[in-house]
Enzyme design. Sequence first.
Site, PDB file in Angstrom:
ATOM      1  CG  ASP A   1    -105.300  25.412  79.101  1.00  0.00           C
ATOM      2  OD1 ASP A   1    -105.700  25.812  80.203  1.00  0.00           O
ATOM      3  OD2 ASP A   1    -104.097  25.302  78.798  1.00  0.00           O
ATOM      4  CE  LYS A   2    -105.118  32.479  81.925  1.00  0.00           C
ATOM      5  NZ  LYS A   2    -103.753  33.026  81.648  1.00  0.00           N
TER       6      LYS A   2
END
Length: 652
Positions: free
Chosen positions: A342-343
């Site tokens: 995930d960022k």
Amino acid sequence: MADNHNQAQAIFGKNTELYFSFLSGLFLAIGFSLDTWTNLEPYIHLICYIISYGFGGYFITQEAIRKIGKGLFEIDSLMIVAAIGAAYIGSWAEGSLLLFLFSLGHALEHYAMNKAEKSIKALGNLSAKTALLKNGNSLKEIPIEDLEIGNIIVVQPHTKIAADGVIIKGISSINQAPITGESMPVDKSQFPKDQEIPKFSDIDKSHIVFSGTINGDSALEVRVLKLTKDSTVSRLISLVNDVETQKSPTQRRTKKFEKIYVPIVILLVTVLCFAFLVIDEPFETSLYRAITVLVAASPCALAISTPSAVLSGIARAAQRGVLIKGGRALEDLGSVTTIAFDKTGTLTEGKPSLKHVVAFNDFDKKELLQLLYEVERLSNHPLAKAIAKAIKEQEQLEAANLASNISAIQGKGIEALYKNEPVYIGNTRLMTDQKFTIPEAVETQFNQQLEAGETVMLVGYQNQIIGLVSVMDVPRKTAANTLLRLKKIGIKNMIMLTGDHESVGKAIAKQIGLTESRGNLLPEDKVDAMRLLIERDGKVAMVGDGVNDAPAMALSTVSIAMGAAGSDVALETADVALMSDKLEMLPFAIGLSRASKRIINQNIFISLGVVAILVPVTILGLTNIGLAVLFHEGSTVVVVINALRLLAYKED
């Protein structure tokens, strides 16, 4: 084994099994010495062998009876049969040696398992037993079980913190190593007095404390936000207690193998007992050979090879603030060569800052700023909070309560009423869905900010695009180095899966060294992306916060939650939980997993190798029961010691 073990605790305490093993060896040595170097009556050394049998077979017999009662005929039973057979043919010394070494192997096995379990379950001793409850100007010491949500406790300098909560008075440095594995104390400050305290998981970590952590030099006042049974340390203990149910794939295969293998050994030994009918030899010789084969073929070392390594690996991980939920997760983590990230909050700081606010179509910028502030301050989304906070600080705005009815549109943005008219803030998909026309100049500006790595949102109001707002979430300082370390240990594919625009992901990916980036992903799109990655690469790990990415993480081979301390959802959903908010612990966890897998394979090779050599040699009558016992039980001791090496694992 634990129940039987406990019954004898009163004799020698917790090491009773080990002491019994030593006594078995002592009387074996005395009996052998009397038999070899004296001319005393045979019954004297026979008594020593019988006593050796008693001490060596005490725990083994109890275990065998317990398993037979459950319909299981396993290794302990085979050893008892072998010892009885040795006594029947007059080989008392060999039978005593068998029971001595087998009981010693058992004792060392339990010692190794207990050592690993204690390393994890020491978490149970982290919590303070009492708390200083503040009531007006008075303090009262009470058991932590009596604490209630909303209570205020005082934490004195250099004492354990008694509950999960938020600091409402004081500043201090907290040693969080027992929970998160962080080597340095973390600075903590009081929650702003003028703000309403949200739920525990939504509070900035600079204001929260965990039970079991240790206060620094300053006294603190903490408002309790979790009951003792729900605290982070209690959740850890609960999860650790469930570790044994999460057996590794190798362990499951070994158990299946044993269920087939043990009956075959019994059949082979039974046939060998009657070899005298085919071969010209006495019955005693056939029986001796059969018993020797029984000893050689028993998979003692195989039975302990995997669980001892798994528990040692999990214990070592816990010492460094990494919770691995059982053998399956431990083995799977080391087998992945693809990791999806995930960022926000995983590869980036998760603390976006406002970059640009641009007004279009002659819309007044001050009015645009007021609109953004009024709408965004009603949202709990991190981007909205960052925008509202930045505008308030920069423009000195005050809330005029001009916005209402805010709601999130998943993966696209938000909608609300501003001055009783609909307003939309989000990506181009949201604007298109709401029938807004995006002028070429707006699209150009939008794309420029995207290419710069910013998260860009358009503002639709009064049937037109009136503005653009962009924020930037910078990469973690340790992200690039961590990804480089992952690459060096053999992680070939590192992919970002983000709901942000494609160009935002690519800009971040380029900065930190990711191999791929996929943007504009709704939660269901992330699931599809994960499914495609698994089809392409086989095993894929997913690193996220355990909440927004839960569907994709559930589909992954191994799910890894960042900053799980204090997050019940992350602890519950993830296979591996990095208790601290440190991405740099990921290479350690993967390296430990691979080391565990190597040691498991080494142990299986040792245990099966010894059996493969001893069985044909004993069938051919080329060795005696004493040597078979020595090599067979010696391999069990080697396997246990090899597994314990994991407790000292350090990343290269």
